[in-house]
Design an enzyme around this catalytic site. Structure first.
Site, PDB file in Angstrom:
ATOM      1  N   SER A 142       0.934  -1.344  -0.138  1.00 10.91           N
ATOM      2  CA  SER A 142       0.104   0.141   0.148  1.00 10.91           C
ATOM      3  C   SER A 142       0.894   1.276  -0.051  1.00 10.91           C
ATOM      4  O   SER A 142       1.909   1.306   0.678  1.00 10.91           O
ATOM      5  CB  SER A 142      -0.811   0.043   1.203  1.00 10.91           C
ATOM      6  OG  SER A 142      -1.494   1.436   1.449  1.00 10.91           O
ATOM      7  N   TYR A 157      -1.582  -0.630  10.077  1.00  9.84           N
ATOM      8  CA  TYR A 157      -1.872  -0.854   8.676  1.00  9.84           C
ATOM      9  C   TYR A 157      -0.685  -0.623   8.061  1.00  9.84           C
ATOM     10  O   TYR A 157      -0.240  -1.781   7.079  1.00  9.84           O
ATOM     11  CB  TYR A 157      -3.303  -0.504   8.231  1.00  9.84           C
ATOM     12  CG  TYR A 157      -3.648  -1.062   6.903  1.00  9.84           C
ATOM     13  CD1 TYR A 157      -4.044  -1.843   6.414  1.00  9.84           C
ATOM     14  CD2 TYR A 157      -3.055  -0.067   5.878  1.00  9.84           C
ATOM     15  CE1 TYR A 157      -4.257  -2.498   5.242  1.00  9.84           C
ATOM     16  CE2 TYR A 157      -3.172  -0.345   4.498  1.00  9.84           C
ATOM     17  CZ  TYR A 157      -4.046  -1.448   4.058  1.00  9.84           C
ATOM     18  OH  TYR A 157      -4.108  -1.793   2.589  1.00  9.84           O
TER      19      TYR A 157
END
Length: 252
Positions: A142, A157
């Site tokens: 990501s 995350y």
């Protein structure tokens, strides 16, 4: 015929990657967790285009199930493609999670760690004996792990996605003896079912968010799936140990 294993392929980026890989003449073992219908639809889409695919259940957050999954992959390889090995692995399965630092519980931390880092690590380890030499691995990370994308609430995350980016480099080093290439793709904000279907539930946020992209829109699954398919193909034969941001210039 080459075969790829694509995890988390019942929708979004994983499904797009599975379809794009199949379009290049590669058989696909795709996995799903809760979205069995989406997996069936993905198989049907691949078959409608002349490809071959098999859907298998997988909980990426539960490593105890990985040996049984490996056995299921081996059985699918034998019965569908008459092979003992597969060529490519796309570690795409995962889930989002948001909590401000001071509100993060140990349970939340452990759940995300199991799904986003421990899962891909030990799934790759479990499947590696079934992988043919000269194949390729792509890890979905990501751009939240990159310096120019830092949103409050994503410390766990993004840190785990950053860990997977580093792991990609070490995998590439260790697996190079077998000719296996390993890269990661770092999507930006993309229109998927991720984060509990956030974009579908809150479409009003899309225009404002799109203004932060140099190319003027948020990502679509095929924007990322096409890059994954390229990386596992012969067109990506000289690319390894790279983290490739695929975000249309988000926050450029």
């Amino acid at each position: 015929m080459q075969v790829a294993v694509v995890t988390g392929a019942s929708s979004g980026i994983g499904r797009s990657a599975a379809v794009k890989i199949a379009e290049r003449g590669v058989g696909v073992v795709l996995t799903y967790s809760s979205n069995a219908q989406g997996a069936k639809d993905a198989v049907a889409e691949i078959e409608s285009r002349g490809g071959t695919a098999v859907a298998l259940p997988l909980d990426i957050g539960d490593a105890s199930g990985f040996p049984a999954f490996r056995d299921a992959v081996a059985e699918a390889l034998r019965t569908t493609w008459q092979r003992d090995t597969f060529d490519h692995l796309v570690n795409n399965a995962g889930f989002a999670g948001m909590a401000m630092f001071e509100d993060t519980t140990e349970e939340f931390f452990d759940r995300l760690t199991s799904g986003l880092f421990k899962g891909p690590f030990f799934l790759t380890q479990t499947l590696l004996p079934l992988m043919a030499d000269g194949g390729a691995i792509v890890n979905t990370t990501s751009n939240s792990a990159l310096p120019h994308i830092t949103a409050p609430g994503y410390s766990v995350y993004a840190s785990l996605k950053g860990a997977l980016t580093v792991l990609t480099r070490y995998m590439a080093k260790e697996f190079s003896a077998r000719g296996i290439r390993v890269n990661s793709v770092a999507p930006g904000a993309t229109r998927t079912r991720f984060a509990d279907n956030a974009f579908e539930r809150n479409p009003e946020i899309i225009p404002e968010l799109a203004r932060s992209f140099a190319l003027g829109r948020i990502g679509e699954p095929d924007d990322i799936g096409a890059v994954v398919a390229l990386l596992v193909s012969d067109d990506g034969r000289w690319i390894t140990a790279q983290s490739i941001e695929v975000s249309g210039g988000q926050n450029l």
